[in-house]
Write a protein that holds these residues in place. Structure first.
Motif, PDB file in Angstrom:
ATOM      1  N   GLY A 120       0.803  -1.222   0.000  1.00  0.00           N
ATOM      2  CA  GLY A 120       0.000   0.000   0.000  1.00  0.00           C
ATOM      3  C   GLY A 120       0.825   1.255   0.000  1.00  0.00           C
ATOM      4  O   GLY A 120       0.362   2.317  -0.434  1.00  0.00           O
ATOM      5  N   LYS A 121       2.071   1.158   0.486  1.00  0.00           N
ATOM      6  CA  LYS A 121       2.948   2.331   0.535  1.00  0.00           C
ATOM      7  C   LYS A 121       4.393   1.876   0.616  1.00  0.00           C
ATOM      8  O   LYS A 121       4.725   0.962   1.359  1.00  0.00           O
ATOM      9  CB  LYS A 121       2.612   3.189   1.763  1.00  0.00           C
ATOM     10  N   LEU A 122       5.269   2.521  -0.176  1.00  0.00           N
ATOM     11  CA  LEU A 122       6.711   2.287  -0.103  1.00  0.00           C
ATOM     12  C   LEU A 122       7.337   3.470   0.622  1.00  0.00           C
ATOM     13  O   LEU A 122       7.238   4.619   0.177  1.00  0.00           O
ATOM     14  CB  LEU A 122       7.316   2.145  -1.497  1.00  0.00           C
ATOM     15  N   ALA A 123       7.956   3.205   1.747  1.00  0.00           N
ATOM     16  CA  ALA A 123       8.560   4.263   2.542  1.00  0.00           C
ATOM     17  C   ALA A 123       9.793   4.830   1.840  1.00  0.00           C
ATOM     18  O   ALA A 123      10.397   4.181   0.976  1.00  0.00           O
ATOM     19  CB  ALA A 123       8.946   3.733   3.922  1.00  0.00           C
ATOM     20  N   ALA A 124      10.175   6.043   2.212  1.00  0.00           N
ATOM     21  CA  ALA A 124      11.341   6.675   1.609  1.00  0.00           C
ATOM     22  C   ALA A 124      12.645   6.146   2.199  1.00  0.00           C
ATOM     23  O   ALA A 124      13.677   6.137   1.536  1.00  0.00           O
ATOM     24  CB  ALA A 124      11.263   8.186   1.794  1.00  0.00           C
ATOM     25  N   SER A 125      12.603   5.693   3.445  1.00  0.00           N
ATOM     26  CA  SER A 125      13.807   5.235   4.141  1.00  0.00           C
ATOM     27  C   SER A 125      13.610   3.805   4.643  1.00  0.00           C
ATOM     28  O   SER A 125      12.487   3.374   4.898  1.00  0.00           O
ATOM     29  CB  SER A 125      14.100   6.162   5.325  1.00  0.00           C
ATOM     30  N   ASN A 126      14.722   3.067   4.787  1.00  0.00           N
ATOM     31  CA  ASN A 126      14.639   1.723   5.349  1.00  0.00           C
ATOM     32  C   ASN A 126      15.067   1.695   6.818  1.00  0.00           C
ATOM     33  O   ASN A 126      15.255   0.628   7.398  1.00  0.00           O
ATOM     34  CB  ASN A 126      15.487   0.733   4.546  1.00  0.00           C
ATOM     35  N   SER A 127      15.197   2.880   7.418  1.00  0.00           N
ATOM     36  CA  SER A 127      15.579   2.946   8.830  1.00  0.00           C
ATOM     37  C   SER A 127      14.632   3.788   9.667  1.00  0.00           C
ATOM     38  O   SER A 127      14.757   3.827  10.890  1.00  0.00           O
ATOM     39  CB  SER A 127      17.001   3.513   8.968  1.00  0.00           C
ATOM     40  N   ALA A 128      13.696   4.483   9.027  1.00  0.00           N
ATOM     41  CA  ALA A 128      12.760   5.335   9.757  1.00  0.00           C
ATOM     42  C   ALA A 128      11.475   5.480   8.955  1.00  0.00           C
ATOM     43  O   ALA A 128      11.479   5.402   7.723  1.00  0.00           O
ATOM     44  CB  ALA A 128      13.371   6.701  10.032  1.00  0.00           C
ATOM     45  N   LEU A 129      10.367   5.671   9.665  1.00  0.00           N
ATOM     46  CA  LEU A 129       9.067   5.877   9.028  1.00  0.00           C
ATOM     47  C   LEU A 129       8.549   7.248   9.428  1.00  0.00           C
ATOM     48  O   LEU A 129       8.961   7.821  10.446  1.00  0.00           O
ATOM     49  CB  LEU A 129       8.073   4.799   9.468  1.00  0.00           C
ATOM     50  N   THR A 130       7.625   7.785   8.634  1.00  0.00           N
ATOM     51  CA  THR A 130       7.063   9.101   8.921  1.00  0.00           C
ATOM     52  C   THR A 130       5.552   8.999   9.111  1.00  0.00           C
ATOM     53  O   THR A 130       4.916   8.019   8.688  1.00  0.00           O
ATOM     54  CB  THR A 130       7.338  10.092   7.780  1.00  0.00           C
ATOM     55  N   PHE A 131       4.997  10.004   9.749  1.00  0.00           N
ATOM     56  CA  PHE A 131       3.556  10.071   9.964  1.00  0.00           C
ATOM     57  C   PHE A 131       2.820  10.070   8.629  1.00  0.00           C
ATOM     58  O   PHE A 131       1.801   9.396   8.449  1.00  0.00           O
ATOM     59  CB  PHE A 131       3.227  11.324  10.772  1.00  0.00           C
ATOM     60  N   ASP A 132       3.330  10.822   7.647  1.00  0.00           N
ATOM     61  CA  ASP A 132       2.668  10.886   6.340  1.00  0.00           C
ATOM     62  C   ASP A 132       2.612   9.514   5.678  1.00  0.00           C
ATOM     63  O   ASP A 132       1.627   9.179   5.002  1.00  0.00           O
ATOM     64  CB  ASP A 132       3.395  11.869   5.421  1.00  0.00           C
ATOM     65  N   GLU A 133       3.653   8.712   5.869  1.00  0.00           N
ATOM     66  CA  GLU A 133       3.673   7.378   5.261  1.00  0.00           C
ATOM     67  C   GLU A 133       2.635   6.466   5.901  1.00  0.00           C
ATOM     68  O   GLU A 133       2.017   5.639   5.222  1.00  0.00           O
ATOM     69  CB  GLU A 133       5.075   6.786   5.366  1.00  0.00           C
ATOM     70  N   VAL A 134       2.427   6.617   7.214  1.00  0.00           N
ATOM     71  CA  VAL A 134       1.391   5.839   7.888  1.00  0.00           C
ATOM     72  C   VAL A 134       0.013   6.244   7.368  1.00  0.00           C
ATOM     73  O   VAL A 134      -0.856   5.401   7.129  1.00  0.00           O
ATOM     74  CB  VAL A 134       1.473   6.030   9.416  1.00  0.00           C
ATOM     75  N   ILE A 135      -0.184   7.551   7.147  1.00  0.00           N
ATOM     76  CA  ILE A 135      -1.465   8.028   6.593  1.00  0.00           C
ATOM     77  C   ILE A 135      -1.670   7.474   5.188  1.00  0.00           C
ATOM     78  O   ILE A 135      -2.776   7.053   4.820  1.00  0.00           O
ATOM     79  CB  ILE A 135      -1.501   9.569   6.571  1.00  0.00           C
ATOM     80  N   ASP A 136      -0.616   7.475   4.370  1.00  0.00           N
ATOM     81  CA  ASP A 136      -0.725   6.942   3.008  1.00  0.00           C
ATOM     82  C   ASP A 136      -1.107   5.469   3.021  1.00  0.00           C
ATOM     83  O   ASP A 136      -1.907   5.008   2.195  1.00  0.00           O
ATOM     84  CB  ASP A 136       0.596   7.135   2.251  1.00  0.00           C
ATOM     85  N   LEU A 137      -0.524   4.697   3.950  1.00  0.00           N
ATOM     86  CA  LEU A 137      -0.891   3.280   4.058  1.00  0.00           C
ATOM     87  C   LEU A 137      -2.363   3.154   4.428  1.00  0.00           C
ATOM     88  O   LEU A 137      -3.091   2.336   3.841  1.00  0.00           O
ATOM     89  CB  LEU A 137      -0.027   2.596   5.120  1.00  0.00           C
ATOM     90  N   PHE A 138      -2.805   3.945   5.382  1.00  0.00           N
ATOM     91  CA  PHE A 138      -4.204   3.924   5.827  1.00  0.00           C
ATOM     92  C   PHE A 138      -5.148   4.133   4.649  1.00  0.00           C
ATOM     93  O   PHE A 138      -6.112   3.388   4.456  1.00  0.00           O
ATOM     94  CB  PHE A 138      -4.396   5.012   6.888  1.00  0.00           C
ATOM     95  N   HIS A 139      -4.863   5.157   3.832  1.00  0.00           N
ATOM     96  CA  HIS A 139      -5.772   5.497   2.730  1.00  0.00           C
ATOM     97  C   HIS A 139      -5.535   4.662   1.472  1.00  0.00           C
ATOM     98  O   HIS A 139      -6.299   4.794   0.508  1.00  0.00           O
ATOM     99  CB  HIS A 139      -5.662   6.990   2.408  1.00  0.00           C
ATOM    100  N   SER A 140      -4.525   3.801   1.494  1.00  0.00           N
ATOM    101  CA  SER A 140      -4.345   2.888   0.361  1.00  0.00           C
ATOM    102  C   SER A 140      -5.386   1.771   0.376  1.00  0.00           C
ATOM    103  O   SER A 140      -5.637   1.124  -0.641  1.00  0.00           O
ATOM    104  CB  SER A 140      -2.941   2.282   0.387  1.00  0.00           C
ATOM    105  N   VAL A 141      -5.987   1.537   1.546  1.00  0.00           N
ATOM    106  CA  VAL A 141      -7.046   0.536   1.681  1.00  0.00           C
ATOM    107  C   VAL A 141      -8.377   1.191   1.349  1.00  0.00           C
ATOM    108  O   VAL A 141      -8.682   2.278   1.854  1.00  0.00           O
ATOM    109  CB  VAL A 141      -7.070  -0.040   3.112  1.00  0.00           C
ATOM    110  N   ASP A 142      -9.159   0.543   0.506  1.00  0.00           N
ATOM    111  CA  ASP A 142     -10.444   1.099   0.094  1.00  0.00           C
ATOM    112  C   ASP A 142     -11.325   1.378   1.313  1.00  0.00           C
ATOM    113  O   ASP A 142     -11.345   0.585   2.265  1.00  0.00           O
ATOM    114  CB  ASP A 142     -11.158   0.101  -0.835  1.00  0.00           C
ATOM    115  N   PRO A 143     -12.052   2.527   1.295  1.00  0.00           N
ATOM    116  CA  PRO A 143     -12.928   2.842   2.446  1.00  0.00           C
ATOM    117  C   PRO A 143     -13.894   1.727   2.804  1.00  0.00           C
ATOM    118  O   PRO A 143     -14.294   1.598   3.960  1.00  0.00           O
ATOM    119  CB  PRO A 143     -13.675   4.095   1.976  1.00  0.00           C
ATOM    120  N   ALA A 144     -14.274   0.905   1.816  1.00  0.00           N
ATOM    121  CA  ALA A 144     -15.201  -0.194   2.091  1.00  0.00           C
ATOM    122  C   ALA A 144     -14.608  -1.186   3.079  1.00  0.00           C
ATOM    123  O   ALA A 144     -15.340  -1.881   3.790  1.00  0.00           O
ATOM    124  CB  ALA A 144     -15.563  -0.923   0.790  1.00  0.00           C
ATOM    125  N   TYR A 145     -13.266  -1.270   3.124  1.00  0.00           N
ATOM    126  CA  TYR A 145     -12.604  -2.218   4.029  1.00  0.00           C
ATOM    127  C   TYR A 145     -12.058  -1.539   5.279  1.00  0.00           C
ATOM    128  O   TYR A 145     -11.360  -2.167   6.066  1.00  0.00           O
ATOM    129  CB  TYR A 145     -11.462  -2.929   3.299  1.00  0.00           C
TER     130      TYR A 145
END
Length: 429
Positions: free
Chosen positions: A286-311
């Motif tokens: 659902g989302k490819l992070a920019a770094s392999n050592s840290a994650l960002t809040f925006d990336e977590v939001i992108d993962l959340f919205h990669s799932v269809d609202p129906a699910y």
């Protein structure tokens, strides 16, 4: 004050203290002092997590014990009345009396006798033999013949299942959709994704479109019955004979902690070849992070919205991640400086949440690193866990004399019903 309440209140105190350390780290301009505050935060949260896990285990155990007592009290009279008079020539239907007090006592007598059926009354032998379950492993393991063991009493099976759930979320019926079958015959799991389907405008008098645009693509997956067994576990014959011990609870701990870890691992990252297909293996990126050592809040939001609202609306929607990933995500803040992770209320058993959805610890998942999948999000109700009957137990006598050897066997499989219902965040190489 009860032990559970004491643990949860201490965890809450540590959580508050840890949050103040993190706030101090954010306000500290000296890098060394900030790092020291962060180290104190990590240490306090590790202690807090340990206390929460202790409280959860005690709460699960108390709940299981209360439920067993209620079941026994409610069903004792009905079970005795429904039981037919037993003689050596009596005919028992397969599985008869597995939920009765009589079968529970027969099972306990068999343990106390070291598995020697000749040492227990004929009535008990007949009941046990009626609940002997054979396991044909040829379809999955290439073996010949069949093996088996005695089906455990319903009360013990329930405690084993609860204890297995404590070692990972994927055995828990509150997390995934669980199907229990009486045998191991394959189950066809149909897969349909119709989230893009919709109606079209219709003009009066015109025929409906028949251009294939409304066709539904249906795929299927066979849920099998993979057999997993524990190694032999030494069981004290004194415990087996001493009615003062809660033998159900002891057996549940011995067997479930081994079977639970394996089941959760396979239902999480199983390859689907000779083992279940884990939800992480079947999930979609659902989302490819920019770094392999840290994650960002925006990336977590992108993962959340990669799932269809129906699910994203179901009762079993949530996040899953390893404990070390949780430690990282706990430190993320939004644009207002607020932490995006909520620990809930440990004193009331309220689970932690992320973006308003439950967040569960799963130690079988990747930690943050190169080419990893550290976070999953979606509707885990779309992941089906197929369990075959109750766990079974085998007994070995002479090998461990004067003690007993106990081995547990469980059968299960898993698969995603709807592609795209669960997605993961991936990291680059």
């Amino acid at each position: 004050m009860s032990k559970i309440k004491e643990l949860r209140e201490e965890a809450k105190r540590l959580e508050t203290e840890a949050r103040s350390k993190l706030d101090a780290a954010g306000a500290e301009k000296d890098a060394d002092k900030a790092a020291a505050f962060e180290a104190e935060f990590d240490s306090l949260m590790d202690r807090r997590d340990s206390l929460v896990k202790q409280a959860d285990r005690l709460e699960r155990s108390d709940e299981a014990r209360r439920e067993m007592e209620e079941i026994e009290e409610r069903g004792a009279r009905e079970a005795r009345e429904s039981r037919r008079p037993t003689a050596a020539s009596d005919s028992f239907a397969p599985g008869a009396h597995a939920d009765s007090d009589e079968y529970r006592e027969a099972f306990r007598d068999m343990l106390a006798a070291g598995g020697d059926l000749s040492a227990i009354p004929q009535e008990a032998r007949d009941m046990l033999r009626a609940n002997f379950a054979k396991i044909d492993q040829r379809a999955q393991a290439g073996a010949t013949g069949a093996t088996g063991g005695f089906t455990v009493p319903t009360t013990l099976a329930r405690e084993i299942n609860i204890a297995m759930a404590a070692y990972g979320p994927m055995w828990d019926e509150d997390v995934a959709t669980v199907m229990v079958t009486g045998d191991g015959a394959p189950i066809v799991l149909p897969k349909i994704d119709d989230t893009a389907g919709e109606t079209a405008a219709h003009t009066e008098g015109n025929s409906l479109a028949d251009d294939g645009s409304g066709d539904v693509t249906v795929t299927k997956e066979d849920l099998l019955a993979y057999t997993r067994a524990t190694p032999w576990i030494t069981w004290s014959f004194e415990l087996a004979q001493d009615s003062g011990f809660s033998w159900e609870a002891i057996l549940a701990r011995l067997i479930a902690k081994r079977a639970g870890r394996k089941a959760n691992t396979e239902l999480t990252v199983g390859t689907g070849v000779g083992q279940p297909l884990g939800f992480m293996t079947a999930s979609v990126e659902g989302k490819l992070a920019a770094s392999n050592s840290a994650l960002t809040f925006d990336e977590v939001i992108d993962l959340f919205h990669s799932v269809d609202p129906a699910y994203r609306m179901g009762p079993k929607v949530g996040f899953q991640m390893h404990d070390q990933t949780v430690k990282h995500v706990r430190k993320l803040k939004n644009a207002n400086g607020d932490y995006i992770w909520s620990d809930g209320d440990v004193t009331r058993g309220v689970p932690p949440t992320l973006l308003g959805k439950p967040a569960r610890f799963n130690q079988a998942m990747d930690q943050i690193g190169a080419s990893k999948k550290p976070i999953a999000f979606g509707d885990f109700g779309e992941f089906y866990v197929r369990k075959v009957g109750s766990p079974m137990i085998g007994i070995a006598r002479e090998k461990f004399f004067p003690n007993l050897g106990i081995a547990g066997v469980v059968r299960y499989d898993g698969g995603i019903g709807t592609p795209g219902a669960i997605k993961h965040l991936a990291t680059p190489a």
